[in-house]
Design a protein around this motif. Structure first.
Motif, short mmCIF file in Angstrom:
data_model
loop_
_atom_site.label_atom_id
_atom_site.label_comp_id
_atom_site.label_asym_id
_atom_site.label_seq_id
_atom_site.Cartn_x
_atom_site.Cartn_y
_atom_site.Cartn_z
N GLN A 1 9.41 7.42 4.05
CA GLN A 1 9.81 7.82 2.71
C GLN A 1 8.61 8.38 1.94
OE1 GLN A 1 10.71 4.52 0.18
NE2 GLN A 1 11.95 5.70 -1.26
N THR A 2 7.49 7.67 2.02
CA THR A 2 6.28 8.08 1.30
C THR A 2 5.77 9.43 1.80
OG1 THR A 2 5.66 5.76 0.97
CG2 THR A 2 3.93 7.41 0.68
N MET A 3 5.74 9.61 3.11
CA MET A 3 5.23 10.85 3.68
C MET A 3 6.10 12.05 3.29
SD MET A 3 2.39 10.33 5.21
CE MET A 3 2.09 9.17 3.87
N PHE A 4 7.42 11.88 3.36
CA PHE A 4 8.31 13.00 3.01
C PHE A 4 8.21 13.35 1.53
CE2 PHE A 4 11.01 11.58 6.80
CZ PHE A 4 10.56 12.62 7.61
N LEU A 5 8.16 12.32 0.67
CA LEU A 5 8.03 12.58 -0.77
C LEU A 5 6.67 13.21 -1.09
CD1 LEU A 5 9.60 9.33 -2.29
CD2 LEU A 5 10.49 11.66 -2.50
N LEU B 1 0.83 -1.20 0.00
CA LEU B 1 0.00 0.00 0.00
C LEU B 1 0.86 1.26 0.00
CD1 LEU B 1 -2.80 -0.97 2.57
CD2 LEU B 1 -3.11 -0.54 0.12
N LEU B 2 1.96 1.20 0.75
CA LEU B 2 2.88 2.34 0.83
C LEU B 2 3.87 2.34 -0.32
CD1 LEU B 2 3.60 2.04 4.65
CD2 LEU B 2 2.18 3.78 3.57
N ASP B 3 4.38 1.14 -0.66
CA ASP B 3 5.43 1.01 -1.67
C ASP B 3 4.95 1.46 -3.05
OD1 ASP B 3 8.09 0.48 -1.64
OD2 ASP B 3 7.92 -1.65 -2.08
N GLY B 4 3.69 1.16 -3.35
CA GLY B 4 3.15 1.58 -4.63
C GLY B 4 3.14 3.09 -4.76
#
Length: 489
Positions: free
Chosen positions: A454-458, A392-395
Motif C-alpha cells: 500500500q505504501t509503495m503504490f501510494l 514504520l510503514l503504517d505511519g
C-alpha cells in the motif's frame, strides 16, 4: 473557544502566487518556508491526534463499565463494539472522507459558503445511510449466531448493539462537524469539546450502568448521550463563532443538489477506508482458527490494540496534510502543495523511527500491561518487533492517504487497498500461518506485506503527481460545485 488569536496564520499563503514561478525556477525552498510549513502542520496535527484518541475513548470507557457487570456482558459488549466498528463507524468515517477533498479545496479557493454546503450535503447522505445500518445493528445477535459465534455471547452482543443504534446518528453528524472545522484549520474547539465530553462520559456511564441499574444497556445508551453532547457543543460554536460566519450561513436547499458528485468521491473513500479496517479485523477472526486459539487470538488482539494506539500519532499528521494539500490546491498554489507533501513525509519518517525504536526497547515489558502469564508476555515481545516494522510503514501510508484525500484520489486509493490487502496481504498471511505454521506471526507478516505494498503504490502515485495539473483539477472541482449548487433541481 475561538482560536484565531493563538494559531499560526493558516489562511495567509505560505508561498505567494507571485513567488510560485520564481521558486519553480530556483528548484528549492528556503529554510523559512520549510519551517513555516512544518509549524502549520504540527499546529493542526497535535490537536487532531488527541481528538481521534478522545473519540475512541468514549466507546472504550463504556466497555470498561460493562466489565464490572459480568464476563458475559463484557464479551457481548466487546463483540458488539467490534461489529459496530466494522459495519457502521468505519463506513461513516470513509464516506465523510470526501469532505477532505470538497471542503478543503473550497476553503482554499475562498469559496467559504461552499464549505457549509458540502458539509450539509454530507450530513444528509450520512443520515440516510444510518437508517439501513440501524436495521443491521438491530439484527446483530442473529447475524453473529448465523456465523457460528457463541449463542450466549451473540445474544448479549445483540442487546448491546440494539441500544447502540441511537449512537450512529450523532456519530455521523459529529464526523461531518469535525471535517467542517478541520478543513478550515479550526482545531482547538474540537479538542475542547471532545475533552469535556469524554470527562462527562464517565459520570454518565456510572449513572446509567450502576445508579439506574441498566447494566450493558445503560453503557450503550451513554455513547449516544455523549456524542449528542459533543454535537451540541460544536453546533453552538459553529453558529455563534465569528470564525464560521462565512462558511456557515444556515441550512440551505443547495445541499440537496449534486449529491451524485459527492457520492462519486464518498463511495471510493468509504471503500478505501473499509477495506483496510476490515482486513485487520479479519486477521483477528482467523487467529481463532489456529491451533491454541485462545493465546493466538489474545496476542493478536493485543497487537491490534497496540498498533491502533500508536497509529493515532501519524493519523494526526495524515489529517493535517490532507487539509494543507486541499487548501493549497484549492487556492491554486501547486508548489506550496508540493512543499507541504514533502515536509509531511519527512516529519512522519522521524516520528515512525522514534516510535518504532521505543516499541523495540520496551518489547519485553509491554506484555505485562495485559497479562501476567509468561508465555503471553514472551509472545507479545516477539510480536512487538513485527509491530515496530508495521509502524514504520503504517505511519508513512497514513500521510500518503491524507495526501490522496486532499487531492481527491480516493478511487486510486480504493484500488490500491484492494490489491494490497486482499490480493497480497491476506493470502500471504493465511499461507504463512496455516501452511508454514507460523501462527499469529504469519498472519501479522501478511499485514506487513499489505502495508508495504500500500505504501509503495501510494508513494509512486505521490512522486509522479503533477501538482500544477492537480491544482487545475481542484479549481475545476470547485467551479463545478458552485455551478451545480446554483442550478435548479
Amino acid at each position: 473557544m475561538d482560536d484565531d488569536q493563538q494559531m499560526p496564520d493558516l489562511e495567509t499563503p505560505l508561498i505567494s502566487d507571485s513567488q510560485e514561478k520564481g521558486i519553480e525556477l530556483k528548484g528549492l525552498f528556503s529554510k523559512d518556508d520549510i519551517l513555516a510549513e512544518a509549524k502549520k502542520q504540527l499546529w493542526l496535527a497535535g490537536p487532531l491526534m488527541f481528538v481521534n484518541l478522545l473519540l475512541t475513548l468514549i466507546q472504550t470507557i463504556s466497555v470498561m463499565f460493562v466489565g464490572h457487570v459480568g464476563e458475559l456482558a463484557l464479551s457481548g459488549a466487546s463483540m458488539a463494539t467490534s461489529f459496530a466498528s466494522v459495519t457502521g463507524f468505519s463506513l461513516l468515517i470513509g464516506l465523510c472522507g470526501a469532505l477532505d477533498t470538497f471542503c478543503g479545496q473550497a476553503y482554499g479557493a475562498k469559496q467559504y459558503h461552499m464549505v457549509g454546503i458540502h458539509t450539509q450535503r454530507a450530513m444528509f447522505v450520512l443520515l440516510l445511510v444510518c437508517i439501513p445500518l440501524a436495521c443491521l445493528w438491530a439484527n446483530t445477535g442473529h447475524i453473529l449466531a448465523f456465523f457460528g459465534q457463541d449463542p450466549e455471547i451473540s445474544a448479549e452482543a445483540g442487546v448491546y448493539a440494539l441500544y447502540m443504534i441511537p449512537t450512529i446518528f450523532p456519530y455521523a453528524l459529529l464526523q461531518c462537524q469535525f471535517k467542517f472545522l478541520q478543513t478550515q484549520n479550526i482545531v482547538i474547539p474540537m479538542i475542547l469539546t471532545s475533552g469535556v465530553t469524554t470527562l462527562l462520559h464517565i459520570p454518565t456511564c456510572w449513572t446509567l450502568v450502576s445508579k439506574l441499574g441498566l447494566g450493558n444497556k445503560g453503557a450503550a445508551l451513554a455513547n449516544a448521550i455523549s456524542y449528542w453532547i459533543n454535537d451540541l457543543f460544536l453546533a453552538l460554536y459553529v453558529k455563534y463563532s465569528p470564525s464560521c460566519k462565512s462558511s456557515w450561513t444556515g441550512f440551505s436547499k443547495e445541499a440537496f443538489k449534486d449529491v451524485s458528485r459527492f457520492l462519486s468521491i464518498a463511495v471510493p473513500s468509504a471503500i478505501m477506508i473499509c477495506l483496510e479496517i476490515w482486513s485487520f479485523e479479519l486477521m483477528v477472526l482467523l487467529a481463532g482458527l489456529l491451533p491454541n486459539p485462545v493465546i493466538e487470538a489474545s496476542v493478536l488482539s493485543i497487537s491490534l490494540n497496540t498498533n491502533t494506539m500508536v497509529y493515532m500519532l501519524p493519523l494526526g499528521l495524515g489529517c493535517a496534510i490532507s487539509v494543507r494539500v486541499a487548501n493549497e490546491l484549492g487556492a491554486g498554489r501547486p508548489l506550496a502543495a508540493g512543499l507541504a507533501v514533502w515536509v509531511a513525509v519527512v516529519m512522519v519518517a522521524f516520528e515512525s523511527i522514534m516510535v518504532a525504536a521505543i516499541m523495540i526497547l520496551g518489547r519485553r515489558i509491554w506484555g505485562y500491561c495485559f497479562s501476567s502469564e509468561e508465555r503471553v508476555v514472551k509472545y507479545v515481545a516477539d510480536m512487538m518487533l513485527l509491530l515496530a516494522v508495521t509502524h514504520l510503514l503504517d505511519g508513512t501510508q497514513s500521510v500518503l492517504n491524507g495526501i490522496a484525500r486532499g487531492c481527491g484520489w480516493q478511487k486510486i486509493g480504493a484500488i490500491i487497498n484492494l490489491g494490497a490487502y486482499y490480493l497480497i496481504g491476506i493470502p500471504l498471511g493465511v499461507f504463512l500461518a496455516f501452511v508454514h505454521h507460523m501462527g499469529g506471526k504469519g498472519l501479522w507478516t501478511g499485514i506487513i506485506a499489505a502495508v508495504f505494498s500500500q505504501t509503495m503504490f501510494l508513494l509512486i502515485a505521490t512522486v509522479r503527481a503533477n501538482w500544477q495539473a492537480e491544482a487545475k483539477k481542484a479549481s475545476a472541482r470547485v467551479l463545478d460545485s458552485q455551478i451545480a449548487s446554483h442550478q435548479s433541481p
